[in-house]
Motif scaffolding. Structure first.
Motif, PDB file in Angstrom:
ATOM      1  N   TYR A  78      38.206 -12.068   2.624  1.00 32.06           N
ATOM      2  CA  TYR A  78      38.554 -10.193   2.791  1.00 32.06           C
ATOM      3  C   TYR A  78      37.037  -9.701   2.980  1.00 32.06           C
ATOM      4  CZ  TYR A  78      42.520 -12.008   0.282  1.00 32.06           C
ATOM      5  OH  TYR A  78      43.958 -12.510   0.222  1.00 32.06           O
ATOM      6  N   LEU A  79      35.509 -10.452   2.601  1.00 34.46           N
ATOM      7  CA  LEU A  79      34.512  -9.662   2.852  1.00 34.46           C
ATOM      8  C   LEU A  79      34.117  -9.867   4.587  1.00 34.46           C
ATOM      9  CD1 LEU A  79      32.439 -11.081   0.077  1.00 34.46           C
ATOM     10  CD2 LEU A  79      32.796  -8.730   0.443  1.00 34.46           C
ATOM     11  N   GLN A  80      34.364 -11.099   4.391  1.00 28.39           N
ATOM     12  CA  GLN A  80      34.442 -11.276   6.476  1.00 28.39           C
ATOM     13  C   GLN A  80      35.263 -10.299   6.939  1.00 28.39           C
ATOM     14  OE1 GLN A  80      35.235 -15.541   7.359  1.00 28.39           O
ATOM     15  NE2 GLN A  80      32.646 -15.859   6.508  1.00 28.39           N
ATOM     16  N   SER A  81      36.723  -9.354   6.409  1.00 27.89           N
ATOM     17  CA  SER A  81      37.285  -9.340   7.477  1.00 27.89           C
ATOM     18  C   SER A  81      36.940  -7.080   7.431  1.00 27.89           C
ATOM     19  CB  SER A  81      38.652  -9.278   6.990  1.00 27.89           C
ATOM     20  OG  SER A  81      39.558  -8.603   7.669  1.00 27.89           O
ATOM     21  N   TYR A  82      36.073  -7.167   5.793  1.00 29.32           N
ATOM     22  CA  TYR A  82      36.237  -5.969   6.374  1.00 29.32           C
ATOM     23  C   TYR A  82      34.821  -5.441   7.535  1.00 29.32           C
ATOM     24  CZ  TYR A  82      33.607  -1.641   3.814  1.00 29.32           C
ATOM     25  OH  TYR A  82      33.318  -0.147   4.337  1.00 29.32           O
ATOM     26  N   PHE A  83      33.915  -6.018   6.430  1.00 29.43           N
ATOM     27  CA  PHE A  83      32.236  -6.156   7.694  1.00 29.43           C
ATOM     28  C   PHE A  83      32.359  -6.839   9.450  1.00 29.43           C
ATOM     29  CE2 PHE A  83      31.597  -6.270   3.426  1.00 29.43           C
ATOM     30  CZ  PHE A  83      29.951  -5.423   3.070  1.00 29.43           C
ATOM     31  N   LYS A  84      33.507  -7.092   9.400  1.00 29.23           N
ATOM     32  CA  LYS A  84      33.790  -7.176  10.891  1.00 29.23           C
ATOM     33  C   LYS A  84      33.707  -5.614  11.636  1.00 29.23           C
ATOM     34  CE  LYS A  84      36.577  -9.812  14.232  1.00 29.23           C
ATOM     35  NZ  LYS A  84      37.591 -10.971  14.293  1.00 29.23           N
ATOM     36  N   GLN A  85      34.359  -4.521  10.764  1.00 33.45           N
ATOM     37  CA  GLN A  85      34.560  -3.314  11.182  1.00 33.45           C
ATOM     38  C   GLN A  85      33.307  -2.540  11.326  1.00 33.45           C
ATOM     39  OE1 GLN A  85      38.734  -2.097   9.880  1.00 33.45           O
ATOM     40  NE2 GLN A  85      38.750  -4.178   8.651  1.00 33.45           N
ATOM     41  N   LYS A  86      32.590  -3.267  10.511  1.00 31.69           N
ATOM     42  CA  LYS A  86      31.428  -2.801  10.405  1.00 31.69           C
ATOM     43  C   LYS A  86      29.995  -3.365  11.254  1.00 31.69           C
ATOM     44  CE  LYS A  86      33.064   0.972   7.492  1.00 31.69           C
ATOM     45  NZ  LYS A  86      34.762   0.680   8.087  1.00 31.69           N
ATOM     46  N   LYS A  87      30.424  -3.970  11.811  1.00 35.48           N
ATOM     47  CA  LYS A  87      28.978  -4.758  13.033  1.00 35.48           C
ATOM     48  C   LYS A  87      27.968  -3.508  13.065  1.00 35.48           C
ATOM     49  CE  LYS A  87      31.547  -8.685  15.252  1.00 35.48           C
ATOM     50  NZ  LYS A  87      31.960  -9.221  15.404  1.00 35.48           N
ATOM     51  N   SER A  88      28.338  -2.757  13.074  1.00 32.54           N
ATOM     52  CA  SER A  88      27.097  -1.283  13.877  1.00 32.54           C
ATOM     53  C   SER A  88      26.561  -1.020  12.485  1.00 32.54           C
ATOM     54  CB  SER A  88      27.570  -0.343  14.401  1.00 32.54           C
ATOM     55  OG  SER A  88      28.573   0.094  13.939  1.00 32.54           O
ATOM     56  N   GLY A 113      24.751 -12.374  -3.775  1.00 37.82           N
ATOM     57  CA  GLY A 113      25.152 -13.803  -3.500  1.00 37.82           C
ATOM     58  C   GLY A 113      26.802 -13.065  -3.123  1.00 37.82           C
ATOM     59  N   LEU A 114      27.594 -12.911  -2.947  1.00 40.14           N
ATOM     60  CA  LEU A 114      28.763 -12.108  -2.155  1.00 40.14           C
ATOM     61  C   LEU A 114      28.088 -12.014  -0.659  1.00 40.14           C
ATOM     62  CD1 LEU A 114      29.848  -9.641  -4.441  1.00 40.14           C
ATOM     63  CD2 LEU A 114      30.933 -11.948  -3.945  1.00 40.14           C
ATOM     64  N   LEU A 115      27.610 -11.020  -0.086  1.00 39.92           N
ATOM     65  CA  LEU A 115      27.390 -11.281   0.896  1.00 39.92           C
ATOM     66  C   LEU A 115      26.578 -12.246   2.089  1.00 39.92           C
ATOM     67  CD1 LEU A 115      25.157  -8.026   0.729  1.00 39.92           C
ATOM     68  CD2 LEU A 115      27.847  -8.491   1.731  1.00 39.92           C
ATOM     69  N   ASP A 116      25.412 -13.766   0.810  1.00 34.42           N
ATOM     70  CA  ASP A 116      25.568 -14.800   1.335  1.00 34.42           C
ATOM     71  C   ASP A 116      26.372 -14.862   1.305  1.00 34.42           C
ATOM     72  OD1 ASP A 116      22.484 -14.278   1.520  1.00 34.42           O
ATOM     73  OD2 ASP A 116      22.363 -14.385  -0.512  1.00 34.42           O
ATOM     74  N   ALA A 117      28.030 -15.323   0.886  1.00 35.38           N
ATOM     75  CA  ALA A 117      28.377 -16.522   0.476  1.00 35.38           C
ATOM     76  C   ALA A 117      29.405 -16.350   2.193  1.00 35.38           C
ATOM     77  CB  ALA A 117      29.784 -16.540  -0.620  1.00 35.38           C
ATOM     78  N   ALA A 118      29.289 -14.787   2.461  1.00 35.90           N
ATOM     79  CA  ALA A 118      30.644 -14.212   3.263  1.00 35.90           C
ATOM     80  C   ALA A 118      29.782 -14.493   4.472  1.00 35.90           C
ATOM     81  CB  ALA A 118      30.860 -12.936   3.495  1.00 35.90           C
ATOM     82  N   GLY A 119      28.503 -14.865   4.552  1.00 37.75           N
ATOM     83  CA  GLY A 119      27.277 -14.983   6.104  1.00 37.75           C
ATOM     84  C   GLY A 119      27.577 -13.258   6.461  1.00 37.75           C
ATOM     85  N   ILE A 120      27.081 -12.361   5.222  1.00 33.39           N
ATOM     86  CA  ILE A 120      27.280 -11.220   6.062  1.00 33.39           C
ATOM     87  C   ILE A 120      25.352 -10.594   5.837  1.00 33.39           C
ATOM     88  CG2 ILE A 120      27.925  -8.620   5.880  1.00 33.39           C
ATOM     89  CD1 ILE A 120      30.368  -9.761   4.104  1.00 33.39           C
ATOM     90  N   PRO A 121      25.135 -10.662   7.053  1.00 29.44           N
ATOM     91  CA  PRO A 121      23.460 -10.102   7.392  1.00 29.44           C
ATOM     92  C   PRO A 121      22.929  -8.689   6.051  1.00 29.44           C
ATOM     93  CG  PRO A 121      24.206  -9.108   9.716  1.00 29.44           C
ATOM     94  CD  PRO A 121      25.715 -10.250   8.468  1.00 29.44           C
ATOM     95  N   TYR A 122      21.875  -9.193   5.313  1.00 24.01           N
ATOM     96  CA  TYR A 122      21.775  -7.802   4.773  1.00 24.01           C
ATOM     97  C   TYR A 122      20.148  -7.471   5.502  1.00 24.01           C
ATOM     98  CZ  TYR A 122      20.745 -11.304   1.798  1.00 24.01           C
ATOM     99  OH  TYR A 122      20.484 -11.513   0.657  1.00 24.01           O
ATOM    100  N   GLU A 123      19.634  -6.876   4.623  1.00 19.18           N
ATOM    101  CA  GLU A 123      17.891  -6.200   4.221  1.00 19.18           C
ATOM    102  C   GLU A 123      17.689  -5.517   3.057  1.00 19.18           C
ATOM    103  OE1 GLU A 123      16.206  -4.412   8.033  1.00 19.18           O
ATOM    104  OE2 GLU A 123      17.329  -5.361   8.815  1.00 19.18           O
ATOM    105  N   PRO A 124      17.121  -5.554   1.800  1.00 20.90           N
ATOM    106  CA  PRO A 124      17.248  -5.587   0.448  1.00 20.90           C
ATOM    107  C   PRO A 124      16.402  -4.776   0.333  1.00 20.90           C
ATOM    108  CG  PRO A 124      15.683  -7.508   0.630  1.00 20.90           C
ATOM    109  CD  PRO A 124      17.008  -7.591   1.798  1.00 20.90           C
ATOM    110  N   HIS A 125      15.983  -3.425   1.302  1.00 21.57           N
ATOM    111  CA  HIS A 125      15.252  -2.104   1.382  1.00 21.57           C
ATOM    112  C   HIS A 125      14.980  -1.396   0.242  1.00 21.57           C
ATOM    113  CE1 HIS A 125      14.250  -2.879   5.409  1.00 21.57           C
ATOM    114  NE2 HIS A 125      14.809  -2.662   6.366  1.00 21.57           N
ATOM    115  N   LEU A 126      16.694  -1.482  -0.510  1.00 25.46           N
ATOM    116  CA  LEU A 126      16.353  -0.975  -2.006  1.00 25.46           C
ATOM    117  C   LEU A 126      15.633  -1.841  -3.702  1.00 25.46           C
ATOM    118  CD1 LEU A 126      17.120   1.900  -1.961  1.00 25.46           C
ATOM    119  CD2 LEU A 126      18.999   0.944  -2.991  1.00 25.46           C
TER     120      LEU A 126
END
Length: 229
Positions: free
Chosen positions: A109-119, A142-155
């Motif tokens: 579900y997370l992968q499907s959602y973030f596929k639309q938010k690649k930019s 943890g949720l983002l890591d499991a789904a292989g979604i790249p992120y940057e912890p700037h906050l």
């Protein structure tokens, strides 16, 4: 393979990708019986600001209040699941009892959602150092890591306090600003499309504090997202 949640055996046919790339098999997904206990949110008949269900107006009372506080922020929050009894119990195990294996539960579900938010640049909501010492992990990362979604912890969360679960609604809404951006983050968000990611949306106070810090550094767009609402 077994269900990530109830540990019962899942019987299904493997896809070609899983046959030829066995390391990609989601051995920790949810079985259909467990999945039925979680309620996906619908955009129809929901608040245009926070996706609260069954509102009779375009914006719910909470979002009308946020519009008054942040008149220049055209906020848009999206979530995947209702924070129903099943989701509350899941978060109790994952977030508060530290069952880190459960981070894989909603990967498709997370992968499907973030596929639309690649930019978009995904920035997870942080937890305090004190909370990290107790819990041992950031539940959003943890949720983002499991789904292989790249992120940057700037906050960064510089203020520690009681868990949101332990606060009343009034206490949550009166929470003072606990976040700041790293120096790198101040540059990273400039003119970028940003999606601020949290685990649960309740009053919205935490996400709006995070959004306020990011907005001060002039992103091109800023959306917010949570697994549950």
């Amino acid at each position: 393979m077994n269900c990530n949640y109830c540990h019962q055996t899942i019987n299904r046919n493997l896809t070609l990708k899983e046959i030829f790339l066995p390391q990609k098999i989601l051995s920790e997904q949810l079985c259909s019986r467990c999945m039925k206990t979680f309620q996906l949110l619908e955009k129809k008949d929901s608040c245009q600001g926070c996706q609260r269900q069954s509102t009779q107006t375009a914006y719910c009372k909470d979002c009308l209040r946020w519009q008054q506080i942040y008149p220049n922020y055209n906020f848009q929050h999206e979530a995947l699941f209702s924070y129903n009894q099943a989701m509350q119990e899941w978060f109790e195990l994952y977030k508060f009892k530290g069952d880190y294996r459960l981070r894989h539960s909603f990967v498709p579900y997370l992968q499907s959602y973030f596929k639309q938010k690649k930019s978009f640049l995904a920035i997870p909501m942080p937890i305090s150092k004190e909370r990290m010492e107790v819990r041992g992990f950031n539940q959003v990362e943890g949720l983002l890591d499991a789904a292989g979604i790249p992120y940057e912890p700037h906050l960064i969360r510089f203020a520690h306090g009681l868990s949101q679960v332990q606060k009343t609604r009034k206490e949550r809404l009166s929470l003072k600003q606990p976040f700041k951006l790293t120096q790198e983050g101040q540059k990273a968000v400039l003119n970028r499309d940003i999606i601020l990611v949290d685990d649960i949306y309740t009053t919205g106070r935490t996400l709006f504090h995070g959004a306020q810090v990011i907005l001060a550094n002039h992103p091109a767009k800023l959306y917010t997202f949570s697994l549950a609402r």
